[in-house]
Design a protein around this motif. Structure first.
Motif, mmCIF file in Angstrom:
data_model
loop_
_atom_site.group_PDB
_atom_site.id
_atom_site.type_symbol
_atom_site.label_atom_id
_atom_site.label_comp_id
_atom_site.label_asym_id
_atom_site.label_seq_id
_atom_site.Cartn_x
_atom_site.Cartn_y
_atom_site.Cartn_z
ATOM 1 N N ALA A 182 7.136 1.654 5.183
ATOM 2 C CA ALA A 182 8.170 2.174 4.329
ATOM 3 C C ALA A 182 7.984 3.569 3.631
ATOM 4 C CB ALA A 182 8.809 1.281 3.527
ATOM 5 N N ASP A 183 8.830 4.132 3.066
ATOM 6 C CA ASP A 183 8.910 5.372 2.325
ATOM 7 C C ASP A 183 8.441 4.994 0.971
ATOM 8 O OD1 ASP A 183 8.880 7.515 0.913
ATOM 9 O OD2 ASP A 183 10.880 8.223 1.808
ATOM 10 N N PRO A 184 7.109 5.276 0.655
ATOM 11 C CA PRO A 184 6.668 4.874 -0.736
ATOM 12 C C PRO A 184 7.498 5.439 -1.835
ATOM 13 C CG PRO A 184 5.284 6.631 -0.003
ATOM 14 C CD PRO A 184 6.211 6.135 1.057
ATOM 15 N N ALA A 228 13.755 0.294 -0.459
ATOM 16 C CA ALA A 228 13.065 0.253 0.999
ATOM 17 C C ALA A 228 11.968 -0.501 1.000
ATOM 18 C CB ALA A 228 13.237 1.590 1.735
ATOM 19 N N PHE A 229 10.963 0.055 0.079
ATOM 20 C CA PHE A 229 9.711 -0.666 -0.052
ATOM 21 C C PHE A 229 9.884 -2.040 -0.566
ATOM 22 C CE2 PHE A 229 5.205 -0.701 -0.485
ATOM 23 C CZ PHE A 229 4.694 0.241 0.337
ATOM 24 N N ALA A 230 10.536 -2.307 -1.494
ATOM 25 C CA ALA A 230 10.698 -3.563 -2.004
ATOM 26 C C ALA A 230 11.376 -4.611 -1.116
ATOM 27 C CB ALA A 230 11.681 -3.629 -3.305
ATOM 28 N N GLN A 231 12.342 -3.909 -0.130
ATOM 29 C CA GLN A 231 13.073 -4.653 0.931
ATOM 30 C C GLN A 231 12.016 -5.111 2.009
ATOM 31 O OE1 GLN A 231 16.112 -2.665 3.176
ATOM 32 N NE2 GLN A 231 17.007 -4.737 3.533
ATOM 33 N N ALA A 232 10.919 -4.020 2.175
ATOM 34 C CA ALA A 232 10.020 -4.541 3.496
ATOM 35 C C ALA A 232 9.290 -5.512 2.734
ATOM 36 C CB ALA A 232 9.250 -3.181 3.732
ATOM 37 N N ILE A 233 8.718 -5.425 1.266
ATOM 38 C CA ILE A 233 7.871 -6.603 0.889
ATOM 39 C C ILE A 233 8.645 -7.873 0.893
ATOM 40 C CG2 ILE A 233 7.010 -7.406 -1.447
ATOM 41 C CD1 ILE A 233 6.142 -4.393 -1.847
ATOM 42 N N GLY A 234 9.741 -7.935 0.670
ATOM 43 C CA GLY A 234 10.670 -9.319 0.759
ATOM 44 C C GLY A 234 10.820 -9.841 2.152
ATOM 45 N N ALA A 266 -8.288 -9.856 6.802
ATOM 46 C CA ALA A 266 -7.966 -11.081 5.981
ATOM 47 C C ALA A 266 -6.710 -11.443 6.476
ATOM 48 C CB ALA A 266 -7.888 -10.676 4.591
ATOM 49 N N ARG A 267 -6.121 -11.031 7.217
ATOM 50 C CA ARG A 267 -4.774 -11.909 7.925
ATOM 51 C C ARG A 267 -3.686 -11.764 6.795
ATOM 52 N NH1 ARG A 267 -5.061 -13.455 12.953
ATOM 53 N NH2 ARG A 267 -3.388 -15.050 12.640
ATOM 54 N N VAL A 268 -3.608 -10.722 5.949
ATOM 55 C CA VAL A 268 -2.633 -10.770 4.769
ATOM 56 C C VAL A 268 -1.548 -9.796 5.562
ATOM 57 C CG1 VAL A 268 -2.130 -9.795 2.455
ATOM 58 C CG2 VAL A 268 -4.339 -11.180 3.212
ATOM 59 N N PRO A 269 -0.095 -10.285 5.258
ATOM 60 C CA PRO A 269 0.833 -9.155 5.824
ATOM 61 C C PRO A 269 0.756 -8.079 4.879
ATOM 62 C CG PRO A 269 1.872 -11.394 5.162
ATOM 63 C CD PRO A 269 0.187 -11.507 4.672
ATOM 64 N N CYS A 270 1.009 -6.783 5.756
ATOM 65 C CA CYS A 270 0.966 -5.696 5.240
ATOM 66 C C CYS A 270 2.344 -4.720 5.293
ATOM 67 C CB CYS A 270 -0.203 -4.954 5.589
ATOM 68 S SG CYS A 270 -1.604 -5.563 5.608
ATOM 69 N N VAL A 271 2.517 -4.230 3.878
ATOM 70 C CA VAL A 271 3.546 -3.238 3.980
ATOM 71 C C VAL A 271 2.888 -1.887 3.367
ATOM 72 C CG1 VAL A 271 5.589 -2.670 2.770
ATOM 73 C CG2 VAL A 271 5.354 -5.093 3.239
ATOM 74 N N PHE A 304 0.657 -1.086 -0.153
ATOM 75 C CA PHE A 304 0.041 -0.176 0.030
ATOM 76 C C PHE A 304 0.928 1.417 -0.224
ATOM 77 C CE2 PHE A 304 -3.573 2.567 2.185
ATOM 78 C CZ PHE A 304 -4.475 2.312 1.173
ATOM 79 N N PRO A 305 1.432 1.609 -1.078
ATOM 80 C CA PRO A 305 2.344 2.520 -1.221
ATOM 81 C C PRO A 305 1.749 4.044 -1.385
ATOM 82 C CG PRO A 305 2.322 1.453 -3.391
ATOM 83 C CD PRO A 305 1.358 0.810 -2.453
ATOM 84 N N SER A 306 0.976 4.435 -0.550
ATOM 85 C CA SER A 306 0.113 5.653 -0.799
ATOM 86 C C SER A 306 0.916 6.981 -0.231
ATOM 87 C CB SER A 306 -1.203 5.293 -0.115
ATOM 88 O OG SER A 306 -2.231 6.709 -0.156
ATOM 89 N N ASP A 307 0.496 7.926 -0.860
ATOM 90 C CA ASP A 307 1.031 9.165 -0.673
ATOM 91 C C ASP A 307 0.102 10.066 0.576
ATOM 92 O OD1 ASP A 307 3.573 9.162 -1.986
ATOM 93 O OD2 ASP A 307 2.564 10.219 -3.774
#
Length: 103
Positions: A46-48, A53-59, A21-26, A4-7
């Motif tokens: 993470a900073d969108p 950094a956002f990709a690392q958090a998703i990983g 829904a018990r889905v891990p969220c970034v 959810f990379p919203s500004d």
């Protein structure tokens, strides 16, 4: 993983739905999302604008099973405690009864 990379967000309903829904969220490190997450660890923030950094958090959310389990447990607790429609409707109904003097 729900990314959810919203500004900007008011109440981040899509995020709350993913949490329920018990889905891990970034998600973005912005005030409204930080308020929902409230330091619980339920959402990786993470900073969108920092795509690495956002990709690392998703990983991390994808591959770290212990972290994923902690996140979805905390997220479920937050949604159940603060955003359950039935509980909040009952509370609001009681407020109206108190204001109106009805029993």
């Amino acid at each position: 993983v729900f990314a959810f990379p919203s500004d900007y967000e008011g109440l981040p309903v899509a995020l709350l739905e993913a949490m329920a829904a018990r889905v891990p969220c970034v998600a973005s490190y912005i005030p409204s999302i930080k308020e929902v997450e409230n330091g619980s660890g339920a959402v990786l923030l993470a900073d969108p604008k920092d795509t690495a950094a956002f990709a690392q958090a998703i990983g991390k959310a994808l591959h770290d099973e212990a972290l994923k389990n902690k996140m979805v447990g905390e997220a479920s607790e937050i949604v159940n405690r603060y955003f359950d429609a039935r509980k909040n409707s009952a509370k609001l109904g009681q407020v109206f009864k108190n204001i109106s003097g009805a029993s």
